[in-house]
Design an enzyme around this catalytic site. Structure first.
Site, PDB file in Angstrom:
ATOM      1  N   LYS A 112     -97.543 154.955  20.886  1.00 43.87           N
ATOM      2  CA  LYS A 112     -98.151 153.925  21.737  1.00 43.87           C
ATOM      3  C   LYS A 112     -98.260 152.628  20.940  1.00 43.87           C
ATOM      4  CE  LYS A 112    -102.289 153.271  24.671  1.00 43.87           C
ATOM      5  NZ  LYS A 112    -103.589 153.873  25.046  1.00 43.87           N
ATOM      6  N   SER A 187    -104.187 154.261  29.930  1.00 43.29           N
ATOM      7  CA  SER A 187    -103.348 153.204  29.426  1.00 43.29           C
ATOM      8  C   SER A 187    -102.113 153.681  28.664  1.00 43.29           C
ATOM      9  CB  SER A 187    -104.188 152.314  28.500  1.00 43.29           C
ATOM     10  OG  SER A 187    -104.619 153.052  27.376  1.00 43.29           O
ATOM     11  N   SER A 211    -107.278 157.686  28.690  1.00 44.69           N
ATOM     12  CA  SER A 211    -105.967 157.056  28.555  1.00 44.69           C
ATOM     13  C   SER A 211    -104.838 157.949  28.060  1.00 44.69           C
ATOM     14  CB  SER A 211    -106.069 155.837  27.634  1.00 44.69           C
ATOM     15  OG  SER A 211    -106.594 154.738  28.342  1.00 44.69           O
TER      16      SER A 211
END
Lengths: 522, 496
Positions: A112, A187, A211
């Site tokens: 990420k 996210s 997330s």
């Protein structure tokens, strides 16, 4: 490879696949390897590389090829093709000379884009870091590398991990491989999509209020948020420091456990990382579910839960029962306060954590501001997106003189009540089963105008962060529209071993093996 | 007019703790290095970096707290103080707020007003309370001047970012600028004494802000306070306080209201200027630092550090007066810094003569040290050698006058007292036969003076002593010379 982004697929082939192959042929090959990527477990990859029946370079090229071909999903912000191939070559050389291979050897991992890697652009999905190249590497990423993983690139995410749909990225939304008109969740949407669409063996995400688990649920993969303090946060760009935790997303509970084995444990660079001994999470998967006490909190099955989701969760709980587990009713009475408490604490911490993006030292700076104050405000106005600004304002307000006690102070008190809810519940059960998300993946744009509606999509996951306990999401079926539905299992503090064993048993019982179809038509 | 008013002053002192590395990372705290050379992701506040508390900081802060009679909290917490400034790389300073490192301290120290020429009027002991000592990190340094393009640009040096500070906040207990001055002097001396701060005000190791208000004598309520910044030398502190007290009294007398504000001292103009009003004051939005666990200090650790504490200067000063019978001034001078006090005690131990040790250290040795710009702990004359010289005086091997030359030689050459004295011809002559021979010569050479002496001019004894001393090149023991000379001159039976 980075230079290829946005260019035609053909133009980029050179990086991965021999030139003489035609596009039709190569797409067959990549589909074949795509299937392999989704079906090759970390253990299999390592064994086959060691046995010389698979080359790490070949696997890496397939992943890069796949990333390129599915660029429309927008899962990656930065692809580190050269470094990945160089690492793959190293692994192949080690295999050729018969060296023992490290535990994650050859596994293709996506990171990420809110975790720093030395020399690799790290944006956190924000314009304000559009050009930022950190000089150091996050501990979790470093540990993956030590364990032989091949880092293939940085995945798209909501700006500073603030969002539940991945629509808050300055680099465009990520699309769900099950239906490209839908969100992948957020996210860590890019990480979930990278795994679901076969662009990586596994990925790292971060989870502040859901997330990792929510996008895992919406994309049909497995994702775990470990106990707060289990994985070092050093190098994770902070959102809500007392809630943030790094964790893996993968195609199976076993792969998730294998990655956790490599990244978990005390790090002297993170004072909040725990020195409680880690377990061998892979070894812990052995054993059945007999005698396991599965808690079902009635507060999680009320209003707002999609009936189809409810049906699947109930069916999954039934499976637990069939495996000899005991189902117990538990109460988590302060759940109704979780959303407001979360949005006070997370935003308060964020308002402080994001103060450093001021245009002075790195990242984006608004040009031609007449005064320092103007430079700050223009930089932050132009550099941050709407959701980030909204949360900074909320958090700043919550911490303001005269409001602190009523908001932040009160929220901390309720947070400790939520923690004791979990302690009390775990007195009568070993794991807690809930939906991960109230609905399957929603449509792009569906909730962007209604922040509150969006915040409610985290309702089942944020209590877990507030309490600091571990939670895992795994697929438990498809909706009538063919969208994956995830179930969340929650464990005691630092009890990932038992939590993952429960998840492994359920995974075997459900035998979810659907693949996202939409991508094959792209 | 001024007599009707009373000043109320509180001080906030930032002392840099003398650790080798910064408070939350391993970077060096060295002063004066190339800008930004002592930095890392943590003290640069880079995204993702996290603080880790340096355990040496806890140790030093505990020692400082103990020296100031503060209660060390078993558990204290770090908080974030949020504000924007280019030299603050994270946009917040890690400090302590509602649960500080230590609280409820006090000091009891001598203080005195000063007269026009700056001399103390009357020393008396006073107690001043200390609210708290807490830990925090320093910010970087903004450079607005001195660069070729300073007109259009400011620079930031982050070497200082993350340097450990102890902020020591006093109660508003000072009633004059000199009380504040004496307290600050005491604090500096004590922190240097226990080795936790180098006290270097020019390099910013010790910085001071003050809160000042005035009220009518006898009034119970405090007046509106003004915060003074930039008081970074003792002189600045005293001047600024005097100025500000006068300014406030004049304003009140003129019927004006004092406004709560922050004012900056400008030494060149000898004035304070408004820096920001109360309305412009920051809301720092303090909240607990989530990246650091509570700071725990165990009882055992406190006791262990307490046991290792040196005697503090004030206690030592009093002991020097009682145990060695030193005058108050001498005791104060000798205990001002630990090396001098240690040196004195070593000389006293080895010589058994405290008064003489004090005299020689404060006069002859002090002059030599000053002339060569040498610290006493690097003195070429060691405490042992000074003691052996004092023993030679006490044994009458050398005279006090000779000793001055001996010490000067020792200081220059680094040789031992014994060696210097031997080279000078063996030191003082006390041998009576040898002295008698010199006396005989002197008497024989001055028959007229002898006659006059015997006629009753007793003052001529001094003349003969002088002659003898001269003939012995100053080495004759003056007491012996006196006695023998008197015998010789008064003895008329000798054939003169």
């Amino acid at each position: 490879m980075q230079g290829c982004r946005g260019a035609g697929v053909q133009g980029c082939r050179g990086a991965g696949v021999p030139q003489e192959q035609g596009s039709v042929e190569s797409s067959i090959i990549s589909t074949e390897i795509y299937l392999e990527l989704r079906e090759l477990s970390i253990r299999t990859i390592r064994e086959r590389i060691a046995a010389r029946t698979l080359s790490a370079v070949e696997l890496c090229r397939a992943a890069l090829d796949r990333i390129e071909r599915l660029s429309e999903l927008n899962a990656f912000i930065t692809v580190t093709a050269d470094a990945a191939l160089a690492r793959a070559e190293q692994i192949d050389r080690a295999a050729a000379s018969g060296d023992p291979l490290p535990p994650l050897a050859g596994a293709i991992i996506a990171i990420k884009d809110n975790m720093v890697i030395s020399g690799v652009r790290t944006t956190a999905g924000s314009r304000i870091l559009f050009n930022y190249k950190p000089p150091y590497t996050a501990t979790a990423v470093e540990r993956l590398r030590q364990a032989g993983a091949i880092v293939v690139g940085k995945t798209n995410c909501d700006e500073f991990a603030m969002g539940s749909s991945n629509e808050n990225s300055a680099y465009g939304p990520v699309k769900n491989p099950w239906d490209a008109a839908r969100v992948p969740g957020g996210s860590s949407g890019g990480s979930a999509v990278a795994v679901a669409a076969g662009m990586a063996t596994a990925a790292l995400g971060s989870d502040t209020g859901g997330s990792i688990r929510q996008p895992a649920s919406l994309c049909g993969v497995v994702g775990i948020k470990p106990t707060y303090g289990r994985v070092s946060r050093y190098g994770l760009i902070a959102f809500g420091s007392s809630l943030d935790q790094i964790g893996p997303l993968a195609n199976s509970v076993e792969d998730v456990a294998r990655i956790l084995n490599s990244i978990a444990g005390r790090d002297s660079s993170d004072s909040t990382s725990s020195d409680i001994e880690t377990d061998d999470y892979v070894a812990a998967l052995e054993g059945d579910a007999r005698g396991l006490r599965v808690g079902v909190p009635r507060q999680y099955y009320g209003e707002g839960l999609d009936p189809e989701v409810r049906a699947h969760i109930e069916a999954a709980i039934k499976k637990f029962e069939e495996m000899g587990a005991e189902i117990v009713d538990v109460g988590l009475p302060h759940t109704e306060y979780a959303v407001p408490v979360y949005y006070l604490i997370a935003t308060a911490e964020a308002s402080s954590n994001l103060a450093r993006y001021d245009g002075v030292r790195y990242g984006f700076r608004a040009e031609e501001a007449p005064t320092l104050k103007e430079m700050y405000s223009r930089t932050r106005d132009q550099g941050f997106g709407a959701e980030v600004k909204r949360r900074i304002m909320l958090g700043t307000y919550a911490l303001s003189a005269g409001y602190y006690d009523a908001y932040y102070g009160k929220a901390q008190k309720v947070r400790s009540l939520i923690e004791s809810d979990f302690r009390n519940a775990f007195a009568s059960c070993d794991v807690i089963a809930t939906p991960t998300s109230p609905t399957p993946a929603f449509r792009l744009g569906e909730k962007t105008d209604d922040p509150l509606e969006m915040y409610l999509s985290d309702i089942y996951t944020i209590t877990v962060n507030l309490a600091g306990v571990p939670g895992v999401s795994l697929p438990c079926g498809l909706s009538s529209e063919g969208l994956p539905i995830g179930i969340q299992l929650i464990g005691r503090h630092f009890d990932e071993a038992r939590l993952l064993r429960a998840a492994r048993n359920l995974e075997r019982a459900i035998a979810f093996n659907s693949k996202p179809g939409a991508v094959e038509n792209l | 007019m001024r007599e009707n008013y009373e000043a109320v002053i509180g001080l906030e002192i930032h002392a840099q703790l003398k650790t080798d590395s910064k408070i939350f990372c391993g970077c060096s705290t060295r002063f004066g290095d190339e800008p930004d050379s002592n930095t890392c992701p943590v003290c640069l506040g880079l995204p993702g970096a996290l603080p880790v508390l340096n355990s040496r900081v806890i140790e030093m802060a505990t020692r400082a707290a103990l020296a100031l009679n503060l209660r060390v909290n078993r558990e204290s917490i770090f908080s974030r103080k949020n504000y924007f400034y280019p030299d603050l790389p994270k946009g917040y300073q890690i400090s302590q707020y509602d649960r500080p490192f230590s609280e409820h301290g006090w000091v009891e120290i001598p203080t005195s007003e000063r007269n026009q020429s700056g001399h103390a009027v009357a020393w008396s002991m006073k107690q001043f309370r200390i609210t708290r000592l807490h830990l925090e990190e320093d910010a970087g340094k903004s450079l607005h001047e001195g660069m070729p393009d300073s007109a259009s640009k400011s620079y930031v040096d982050l070497n200082r970012s993350g340097v450990p500070l102890a902020e020591i906040v006093s109660e508003p207990d000072f009633r004059s600028s000199w009380e504040a001055y004496d307290y600050m002097q005491y604090l500096r001396r004590t922190l240097i004494y226990i080795g936790v701060c180098d006290g270097n005000m020019e390099e910013g190791s010790l910085r001071c802000d003050a809160n000042v208000s005035v009220r009518l004598r006898g009034a119970e309520r405090f007046g509106t306070k003004v915060e003074l910044k930039n008081l970074n030398s003792f002189r600045f502190l005293q001047h600024a306080l005097e100025y500000e007290i006068d300014r406030q009294i004049e304003a009140i007398e003129a019927g004006e209201k004092i406004v709560q504000e922050t004012r900056l001292w400008n030494e060149r103009e000898s004035k304070t200027y408004c820096m920001r009003s109360k309305e412009e004051a920051h809301d720092y939005r303090y909240f607990p630092e989530p990246d650091l666990p509570p700071l725990m200090v165990s009882e055992e650790m406190i006791e262990e550090l307490r046991a290792g504490m040196p005697e503090l200067p004030e206690a030592r000063r009093r002991r020097f007066m009682e145990e060695y019978g030193l005058a108050a001034d001498d005791a104060a001078q000798l205990t001002d810094a630990r090396p001098a006090a240690d040196y004195f005690e070593a000389v006293t131990r080895a010589s058994g003569n405290a008064k003489s040790a004090a005299n020689w250290i404060l006069n002859e040795l002090a002059r030599e040290l000053k002339n060569t710009g040498t610290e006493i702990d690097r003195s070429p004359v060691t405490a042992e050698e000074l003691a052996s010289m004092i023993r030679m005086i006490d044994a009458c091997t050398i005279s006090g006058k000779m000793a001055k030359e001996v010490l000067a030689d020792m200081y220059r050459s680094g040789r031992s007292a014994e060696e210097v004295v031997r080279e000078m011809g063996g030191g003082q002559v006390s041998d009576e036969a040898e002295i008698r021979a010199i006396i005989d010569q002197a008497v024989a050479a001055n028959p007229r003076q002898l006659e006059q002496y015997r006629a009753g001019k007793a003052a001529l004894l001094g003349f003969f002593v002088g002659q003898v001393m001269k003939a012995s090149e100053g080495r004759a023991n003056p007491q012996v010379v006196n006695r023998l000379l008197k015998e010789r001159l008064d003895n008329t039976e000798q054939g003169d």
